[in-house]
Enzyme design. Structure first.
Site, PDB file in Angstrom:
ATOM      1  N   GLU A 331       4.112   6.894  -5.233  1.00  0.00           N
ATOM      2  CA  GLU A 331       3.375   7.139  -6.487  1.00  0.00           C
ATOM      3  C   GLU A 331       4.290   7.743  -7.559  1.00  0.00           C
ATOM      4  O   GLU A 331       4.005   8.781  -8.153  1.00  0.00           O
ATOM      5  CB  GLU A 331       2.154   8.032  -6.261  1.00  0.00           C
ATOM      6  CG  GLU A 331       1.018   7.325  -5.554  1.00  0.00           C
ATOM      7  CD  GLU A 331      -0.311   8.069  -5.647  1.00  0.00           C
ATOM      8  OE1 GLU A 331      -0.489   8.881  -6.583  1.00  0.00           O
ATOM      9  OE2 GLU A 331      -1.180   7.837  -4.778  1.00  0.00           O
ATOM     10  N   ASP A 473       3.568   7.184   2.836  1.00  0.00           N
ATOM     11  CA  ASP A 473       2.136   7.493   2.880  1.00  0.00           C
ATOM     12  C   ASP A 473       1.457   6.284   3.509  1.00  0.00           C
ATOM     13  O   ASP A 473       1.250   5.260   2.866  1.00  0.00           O
ATOM     14  CB  ASP A 473       1.622   7.741   1.457  1.00  0.00           C
ATOM     15  CG  ASP A 473       0.130   8.037   1.412  1.00  0.00           C
ATOM     16  OD1 ASP A 473      -0.522   7.970   2.468  1.00  0.00           O
ATOM     17  OD2 ASP A 473      -0.387   8.311   0.311  1.00  0.00           O
ATOM     18  N   ASN A 475      -1.597   6.283   4.732  1.00  0.00           N
ATOM     19  CA  ASN A 475      -3.051   6.345   4.562  1.00  0.00           C
ATOM     20  C   ASN A 475      -3.789   6.099   5.878  1.00  0.00           C
ATOM     21  O   ASN A 475      -4.861   5.485   5.906  1.00  0.00           O
ATOM     22  CB  ASN A 475      -3.515   5.350   3.489  1.00  0.00           C
ATOM     23  CG  ASN A 475      -3.480   5.946   2.098  1.00  0.00           C
ATOM     24  OD1 ASN A 475      -3.945   7.066   1.877  1.00  0.00           O
ATOM     25  ND2 ASN A 475      -2.899   5.214   1.153  1.00  0.00           N
TER      26      ASN A 475
END
Length: 582
Positions: A331, A473, A475
């Protein structure tokens, strides 16, 4: 041969802005006349000429007017001198005109304009590319200019907008014909608040630091900062200095941050036997600034603490303090990578690579310590494209499931590094951020299968024997099929969908991976959720765990209810670990 031409050049005044002496990055070549105070009695002519380009730009101050002349490198020198002289004559004639006594240019005397090298006149039929040699002397009448060919030059210098006491101030610097490690830096602060605004000139400032990065303290709150930086190269050659003053003053910092205690474990760079790795979702600004984030996801976070200028201060201090060898970020806004993180981390011996997601404004960033690693190659891929080209025939998917996976812009960033001290050690660093939806476990599982196949292929075909680090990440919780696939090398999973449809997958890989940081209670902590979503997977055939840097305590994480906060820049927590080569 050209006739003698008249020239009258008025030099820059002492108060002339420094940017008149610098260069725009869009210029292909520049010759700039600089006042004699830099070189004693002789003026200075700076020749900026990029060999791969066809043009050079000649810049002079003529009768107080800043002029630029774009000339071909293949043009004869005489034509360039004639054009310089002609412009100077026009400027000189214009200066002599008055309302009562107008005289045309023909009445202006014409001093000689010539270029010398080692006391010999440079032939006017010589090409510009060869004529303007370093050390040549340009004669304009009685005025002499020493020619400097491509001296170190800053093409861009910027200071951050937000300044916090206790946090590093890292200038953005771009240089050509030089190296940032060879530049010199001088930091100044105001002698008191508003001293610079009150117009006391140089008396407004006191010198405080000679380092590339300056960390203001609480005593500097309310004061502006000034940076004077001089470009240099490894031949002890220096260009024109640039001066910048911060737009704002130093403000109070947040006090103790969640990462301060972690830095006690990472206060020095590891030796050659160890790799310190970091994985961190830093929360993209495009997500932090949405109405959903402000009112639903992070309503407990002060609005100013969600602002990217504020969060960047915390991020730069946190990342620099880990003294990591490899940093994988998710991100990452493109502008944050280019204008903030990379200039800051470059000052701490870290080079960065960026891969933006398709049709997105954020992506992945991988940084590596250049004193320990060199870049071998990059093999980034959009996972949906890799699925269509490689894995689709091996995995039976319904059209609806296939479309669900293909619509995602998920990217895998793959970077191969080689150890500087031991070239036999090669590291494959894979960085990713998988699909976010809570009900998208089967999508993430397919994405990881695609990622692993891509990694296996480039490992076997291009860099056999390289050691894998897979960070990101994911998730996915430790109870997920994805975690099972990575830790056990195989997974059988059936996920019911709407109606009677279900997705059944049987996946495996040949890699030997283990979660280096184990299974933390959480790496993501927001108001409505907390759980372990981020991982560092290491190749256990070549690496062993040396230490996991403790995560912030639950008390630290919840001091301001949840993350992000004034003391923590993201809704995720960085994973940091030291891995030892076997």
């Amino acid at each position: 041969m050209f006739r003698n031409l008249a020239v009258n050049i008025r030099l820059l005044s002492k108060s002339a802005p420094a940017d008149l002496l610098g260069f725009s990055s869009s210029l292909r070549g520049t010759i700039t006349a600089v006042p004699s105070r830099f070189l004693g009695r002789m003026e200075r002519a700076v020749v900026r000429c990029v060999p791969s380009k066809s043009k050079l730009t000649i810049t002079f101050i003529l009768d107080g007017s800043h002029k630029q002349m774009l000339r071909d490198q293949s043009e004869q020198l005489g034509k360039a001198l004639a054009r310089i002289a002609n412009n100077a004559v026009k400027g000189h004639a214009k200066a002599k005109k008055s309302k009562k006594n107008k005289r045309d240019q023909s009445s202006v005397s014409e001093p000689v304009v010539r270029l010398y090298f080692k006391d010999d006149v440079v032939a006017e039929d010589a090409l510009n590319s060869a004529a303007w040699q370093d050390g040549a002397v340009l004669h304009v009448g009685d005025t002499k200019y020493k020619v400097e060919w491509n001296p170190p030059t800053f093409t861009d210098v910027e200071l951050p907008a937000s300044l916090l006491a206790g946090f590093p101030v890292c200038p953005k610097l771009e240089i050509e014909f030089g190296y940032l490690k060879d530049c010199t830096f001088q930091w100044f602060k105001e002698i008191r608040p508003n001293a610079e605004k009150e117009g006391e000139g140089e008396n407004s400032w006191v010198e405080v630091c000679h380092d590339r990065v300056f960390i203001p303290s609480n005593v500097d709150i309310g004061l502006k900062l000034k940076l004077k930086c001089t470009p240099g190269n490894n031949n002890h050659r220096y260009g024109v200095a640039r001066e910048l003053i911060t737009s704002g003053s130093v403000e109070a910092g947040p006090g103790t941050c969640t990462f301060d205690s972690r830095h006690l474990y990472t206060n020095r760079v590891t030796d050659e036997s160890t790799v310190r790795a970091v994985s961190y979702n830093i929360l993209a600004d495009i997500y932090a600034q949405t109405e959903l984030s402000k009112t639903v996801l992070y309503p407990y976070c002060a609005p100013y603490a969600l602002d990217i200028d504020y969060r960047q201060n915390l991020l730069k201090k946190e990342l620099a303090g880990y003294n990591a060898d490899v940093i994988c970020l998710q991100e990452v806004d493109k502008s944050v990578f280019t204008h903030s993180l990379s200039p800051a981390l470059d000052a701490f011996d870290l080079d960065g690579l960026y891969r933006i997601k398709d049709k997105q404004h954020e992506g992945l960033a991988t940084y590596f310590r250049r004193s320990k690693f060199t870049l071998l190659s990059q093999h980034d891929v959009t996972l949906s494209e890799a699925l269509l080209s490689d894995l689709l025939e091996k995995v039976s998917l319904s059209p609806a499931v296939r479309d669900k996976v293909v619509q995602r812009s998920t990217t895998l960033q793959v970077t191969f590094l080689q150890c500087v001290k031991d070239p036999s050690r090669k590291l494959c660093v894979a960085n990713t951020h998988l699909y976010w939806h809570p009900k998208g476990g089967y999508v993430r599982l397919i994405q990881m299968a695609v990622a692993l196949q891509h990694i296996e292929r480039v490992l076997s075909e291009l860099h056999p024997g390289a050691t894998l680090l897979l960070l990101g990440d994911m998730n996915s919780m430790p109870s997920s099929g994805l975690y099972e696939l990575l830790n056990r090398a195989l997974c059988r999973s059936c996920t019911p969908l709407s109606g009677a449809e279900e997705v059944c997958l049987a996946l495996s890989h040949s890699l030997t991976l283990s979660s280096a940081c184990g299974e933390p209670a959480y790496t993501n902590y927001v108001g409505g959720f907390h759980g372990c979503l981020d991982y560092v997977f290491m190749d256990t055939r070549a690496l062993a765990m040396e230490q996991v840097i403790p995560l912030p305590s639950h008390e630290e994480v919840t001091t301001h209810q949840a993350l992000p906060s004034v003391a923590h820049p993201s809704d995720h927590i960085a994973l940091v670990c030291d891995l030892r080569w076997k």
